[in-house]
Design a protein around this motif. Structure first.
Motif, mmCIF file in Angstrom:
data_model
loop_
_atom_site.group_PDB
_atom_site.id
_atom_site.type_symbol
_atom_site.label_atom_id
_atom_site.label_comp_id
_atom_site.label_asym_id
_atom_site.label_seq_id
_atom_site.Cartn_x
_atom_site.Cartn_y
_atom_site.Cartn_z
ATOM 1 N N LEU A 143 0.993 -1.114 0.092
ATOM 2 C CA LEU A 143 0.224 0.179 -0.032
ATOM 3 C C LEU A 143 0.821 1.111 0.041
ATOM 4 O O LEU A 143 1.609 1.642 0.961
ATOM 5 C CB LEU A 143 -0.932 -0.160 1.268
ATOM 6 C CG LEU A 143 -1.767 1.397 1.396
ATOM 7 C CD1 LEU A 143 -2.779 1.256 0.470
ATOM 8 C CD2 LEU A 143 -2.327 1.144 2.849
ATOM 9 N N PRO A 144 0.902 1.870 -1.185
ATOM 10 C CA PRO A 144 1.779 3.286 -1.053
ATOM 11 C C PRO A 144 1.142 4.152 -0.156
ATOM 12 O O PRO A 144 -0.260 4.502 -0.019
ATOM 13 C CB PRO A 144 1.665 3.905 -2.483
ATOM 14 C CG PRO A 144 0.366 3.046 -3.087
ATOM 15 C CD PRO A 144 0.098 1.927 -2.235
ATOM 16 N N VAL A 145 1.883 4.793 0.609
ATOM 17 C CA VAL A 145 1.537 5.851 1.787
ATOM 18 C C VAL A 145 1.940 7.181 1.161
ATOM 19 O O VAL A 145 3.154 7.192 1.025
ATOM 20 C CB VAL A 145 2.043 5.533 3.306
ATOM 21 C CG1 VAL A 145 1.766 6.780 3.950
ATOM 22 C CG2 VAL A 145 1.371 4.294 3.600
ATOM 23 N N VAL A 146 1.229 8.360 0.860
ATOM 24 C CA VAL A 146 1.850 9.412 0.149
ATOM 25 C C VAL A 146 1.272 10.521 0.924
ATOM 26 O O VAL A 146 0.297 10.708 1.820
ATOM 27 C CB VAL A 146 1.190 9.563 -1.348
ATOM 28 C CG1 VAL A 146 1.675 8.337 -2.360
ATOM 29 C CG2 VAL A 146 -0.306 9.635 -1.430
ATOM 30 N N THR A 147 2.385 11.637 1.025
ATOM 31 C CA THR A 147 1.918 12.867 1.431
ATOM 32 C C THR A 147 1.899 13.776 0.206
ATOM 33 O O THR A 147 3.041 14.181 -0.392
ATOM 34 C CB THR A 147 2.890 13.217 2.416
ATOM 35 O OG1 THR A 147 2.955 12.327 3.574
ATOM 36 C CG2 THR A 147 2.858 14.664 3.203
ATOM 37 N N ILE A 148 0.788 14.457 -0.053
ATOM 38 C CA ILE A 148 0.588 15.245 -0.998
ATOM 39 C C ILE A 148 0.592 16.646 -0.668
ATOM 40 O O ILE A 148 -0.406 17.185 0.082
ATOM 41 C CB ILE A 148 -0.578 14.916 -1.952
ATOM 42 C CG1 ILE A 148 -0.539 13.550 -2.348
ATOM 43 C CG2 ILE A 148 -1.025 15.887 -3.002
ATOM 44 C CD1 ILE A 148 -1.961 12.704 -3.035
ATOM 45 N N GLU A 149 1.512 17.554 -1.107
ATOM 46 C CA GLU A 149 1.651 19.004 -0.880
ATOM 47 C C GLU A 149 0.693 19.912 -1.507
ATOM 48 O O GLU A 149 0.207 20.987 -1.162
ATOM 49 C CB GLU A 149 3.175 19.246 -0.991
ATOM 50 C CG GLU A 149 3.952 18.837 -0.118
ATOM 51 C CD GLU A 149 4.000 19.245 1.312
ATOM 52 O OE1 GLU A 149 3.472 20.293 1.438
ATOM 53 O OE2 GLU A 149 4.347 18.261 2.058
ATOM 54 N N HIS A 150 0.185 19.356 -2.826
ATOM 55 C CA HIS A 150 -0.356 20.229 -3.989
ATOM 56 C C HIS A 150 -1.569 19.345 -4.432
ATOM 57 O O HIS A 150 -1.149 18.304 -5.276
ATOM 58 C CB HIS A 150 0.463 20.839 -4.987
ATOM 59 C CG HIS A 150 1.417 21.683 -4.315
ATOM 60 N ND1 HIS A 150 1.332 22.923 -3.898
ATOM 61 C CD2 HIS A 150 2.969 21.504 -4.232
ATOM 62 C CE1 HIS A 150 2.453 23.392 -3.478
ATOM 63 N NE2 HIS A 150 3.610 22.582 -3.801
ATOM 64 N N ALA A 151 -2.875 19.697 -4.139
ATOM 65 C CA ALA A 151 -3.967 18.830 -4.768
ATOM 66 C C ALA A 151 -3.781 18.393 -6.298
ATOM 67 O O ALA A 151 -4.096 17.654 -6.563
ATOM 68 C CB ALA A 151 -5.177 19.448 -4.320
ATOM 69 N N GLU A 152 -3.329 19.235 -6.968
ATOM 70 C CA GLU A 152 -3.342 19.142 -8.345
ATOM 71 C C GLU A 152 -2.292 18.000 -8.462
ATOM 72 O O GLU A 152 -2.412 17.415 -9.735
ATOM 73 C CB GLU A 152 -2.927 20.449 -9.091
ATOM 74 C CG GLU A 152 -1.526 21.318 -8.616
ATOM 75 C CD GLU A 152 -1.829 22.252 -7.489
ATOM 76 O OE1 GLU A 152 -0.681 22.549 -6.990
ATOM 77 O OE2 GLU A 152 -3.148 22.400 -7.230
ATOM 78 N N ALA A 153 -1.690 17.483 -7.919
ATOM 79 C CA ALA A 153 -0.821 16.337 -8.101
ATOM 80 C C ALA A 153 -1.230 15.127 -7.740
ATOM 81 O O ALA A 153 -0.830 13.938 -8.193
ATOM 82 C CB ALA A 153 0.574 16.457 -7.193
ATOM 83 N N ALA A 154 -2.518 15.156 -7.126
ATOM 84 C CA ALA A 154 -3.160 13.970 -6.719
ATOM 85 C C ALA A 154 -3.632 12.954 -7.826
ATOM 86 O O ALA A 154 -3.565 11.859 -7.736
ATOM 87 C CB ALA A 154 -4.463 14.283 -5.723
ATOM 88 N N VAL A 155 -4.463 13.271 -8.608
ATOM 89 C CA VAL A 155 -4.832 12.717 -9.514
ATOM 90 C C VAL A 155 -3.960 11.859 -10.669
ATOM 91 O O VAL A 155 -3.951 10.829 -10.905
ATOM 92 C CB VAL A 155 -5.867 13.363 -10.528
ATOM 93 C CG1 VAL A 155 -6.384 12.673 -11.665
ATOM 94 C CG2 VAL A 155 -7.067 13.762 -9.608
ATOM 95 N N PRO A 156 -3.103 12.914 -11.175
ATOM 96 C CA PRO A 156 -1.844 12.150 -11.860
ATOM 97 C C PRO A 156 -1.201 11.090 -11.097
ATOM 98 O O PRO A 156 -0.908 9.926 -11.696
ATOM 99 C CB PRO A 156 -0.890 13.390 -12.299
ATOM 100 C CG PRO A 156 -1.894 14.463 -12.316
ATOM 101 C CD PRO A 156 -2.607 14.107 -11.088
ATOM 102 N N LEU A 157 -0.825 11.224 -9.735
ATOM 103 C CA LEU A 157 -0.101 10.319 -9.011
ATOM 104 C C LEU A 157 -1.111 8.868 -8.858
ATOM 105 O O LEU A 157 -0.764 7.836 -9.142
ATOM 106 C CB LEU A 157 0.068 10.968 -7.589
ATOM 107 C CG LEU A 157 0.708 9.650 -6.518
ATOM 108 C CD1 LEU A 157 2.072 9.256 -6.962
ATOM 109 C CD2 LEU A 157 0.805 10.665 -5.350
ATOM 110 N N ALA A 158 -2.199 8.945 -8.687
ATOM 111 C CA ALA A 158 -3.233 7.997 -8.658
ATOM 112 C C ALA A 158 -3.212 7.459 -9.735
ATOM 113 O O ALA A 158 -3.406 6.149 -9.924
ATOM 114 C CB ALA A 158 -4.490 8.571 -8.115
ATOM 115 N N GLN A 159 -3.389 7.970 -11.086
ATOM 116 C CA GLN A 159 -3.370 7.439 -12.198
ATOM 117 C C GLN A 159 -2.104 6.582 -12.454
ATOM 118 O O GLN A 159 -2.249 5.486 -13.083
ATOM 119 C CB GLN A 159 -3.549 8.429 -13.237
ATOM 120 C CG GLN A 159 -5.231 9.183 -13.317
ATOM 121 C CD GLN A 159 -5.198 10.420 -14.200
ATOM 122 O OE1 GLN A 159 -4.273 10.883 -14.414
ATOM 123 N NE2 GLN A 159 -6.374 10.504 -14.719
#
Length: 77
Positions: free
Chosen positions: A1-17
């Protein structure tokens, strides 16, 4: 299970994809940044194939906010 800390919400979708393309089916977003809940919301809405959850859930307010954002699971230290 990847555990991520996202600083900028615009990075969330590309990361999840990218994680989904790599064969992963779940992601834990830590609630350590101001962008965390928005990131969970974006992933839940735009990448429904991946189960997004909240990590570093410290109290019932965190849990309820994560649930409202679309988290499908929550983890507490």
């Amino acid at each position: 299970l990847p555990v991520v800390t996202i600083e900028h919400a615009e990075a969330a979708v590309p990361l999840a994809q990218a994680l989904l393309r790599g064969g992963l089916s779940a992601i834990e977003v830590t609630l350590r940044t101001p962008a965390a809940l928005q990131s969970i919301e974006c992933i839940a809405a735009e990448v429904p194939q991946i189960a997004v959850g909240a990590g570093t859930v410290l109290n019932s307010r965190d849990l309820e906010a994560a649930r409202r954002a679309g988290a499908r699971f929550a983890l507490s230290p």
